[in-house]
Design an enzyme around this catalytic site. Structure first.
Site: not given
Length: 249
Positions: A22, A24-25, A27, A69-70, A189, A208
């Site tokens: 998670d 990229n956008g 960044w 969902e993408n 994440r 975990e």
């Protein structure tokens, strides 16, 4: 269900790390760049992470590449993501095969562009003989959809007379996209967000959860090493209780 695939069995040997890649956008936005640039840099982060993983005791890496969902994202962004799949496989598949990596693509083939589905099939076939490292890419994947698909497959098999008996945990687990792979030890994440976003919902039962405040394009060996170190410090009980310490004699 064998111990190797039982999520409640403490792991022995190499770790199975799953990553929600998670950021990229964000960044790209922080640098005034198009989201497509962030996604391209994210591919470089993935390459660094794959290379570092075996050295850190990781034997299986599962990454969330594209969710069910993408598809709601803009047509341009979806097109960019599909283009990255084409270019990555074209440039890296032979290298991965030579390095002993087995590649699996998790998720629905239905709905994918025909050439992307064919690329997924070819990558699995071309690397299927390898056993040094398992790379699983969740693409057009959703945890809920995967559970529904497994349940439907069992019902269809019962109606067709090729399966009998109730739908239990072992049967459902055997029908998931991840069936045959090792249990997930930890889900990472990046970007600081703290949710699963429909990723490996069944497999997350005893995994975990590790959240790292780093945007995915900046990820690499140091980030993965930190995640593994956090995992090693966890006291994994799998629903049980630790044995009481013996009193000193």
């Amino acid at each position: 269900m064998s111990a190797a695939s039982d999520p409640a069995t403490p792991p022995e040997g190499p770790l199975h790390v799953a990553i929600i890649m998670d950021g990229n956008g964000r960044w790209a936005a922080a640098r005034g760049l198009p989201r497509a640039v962030g996604h391209r840099e994210g591919v470089q982060a993935l390459k660094r992470t794959i290379e570092a993983a075996p050295k850190l005791g990781v034997g299986c890496l599962t990454v969330f590449g594209f969710s069910t969902e993408n598809w709601s994202r803009s047509a341009d962004e979806v097109s960019d993501l599909m283009g990255l799949v084409r270019s990555y496989v074209a440039s890296d598949l032979k290298r991965l095969e030579k390095a002993g990596v087995r590649l699996r693509v998790l998720g629905r083939r239905e709905g994918l562009p025909r050439d992307i589905a064919e690329i997924a099939d070819r990558a699995e076939t071309q690397t299927g003989h390898n056993s040094k490292f398992l790379l699983q890419v969740a693409f057009n994947y959703g945890g809920r959809a995967d559970i529904v698909d497994a349940a439907r497959a069992h019902v269809d098999a019962v109606l067709a007379g090729t399966a009998t008996g109730p739908l239990d945990e072992a049967t459902l687990g055997a029908g998931l996209a991840t069936a045959g792979g090792p249990p997930v030890d930890m889900i990472v994440r990046t970007s600081g967000e703290q949710r699963l976003s429909n990723f490996l919902l069944w497999e997350a039962a005893y995994a975990e959860l590790i959240y790292q405040d780093i945007l995915w394009p900046d990820y690499g060996p140091e980030g993965l090493a930190d995640a593994v170190a956090q995992f090693r410090d966890r006291d994994r009980r799998f629903g049980g209780r630790p044995a009481p310490a013996l009193a000193a004699g």
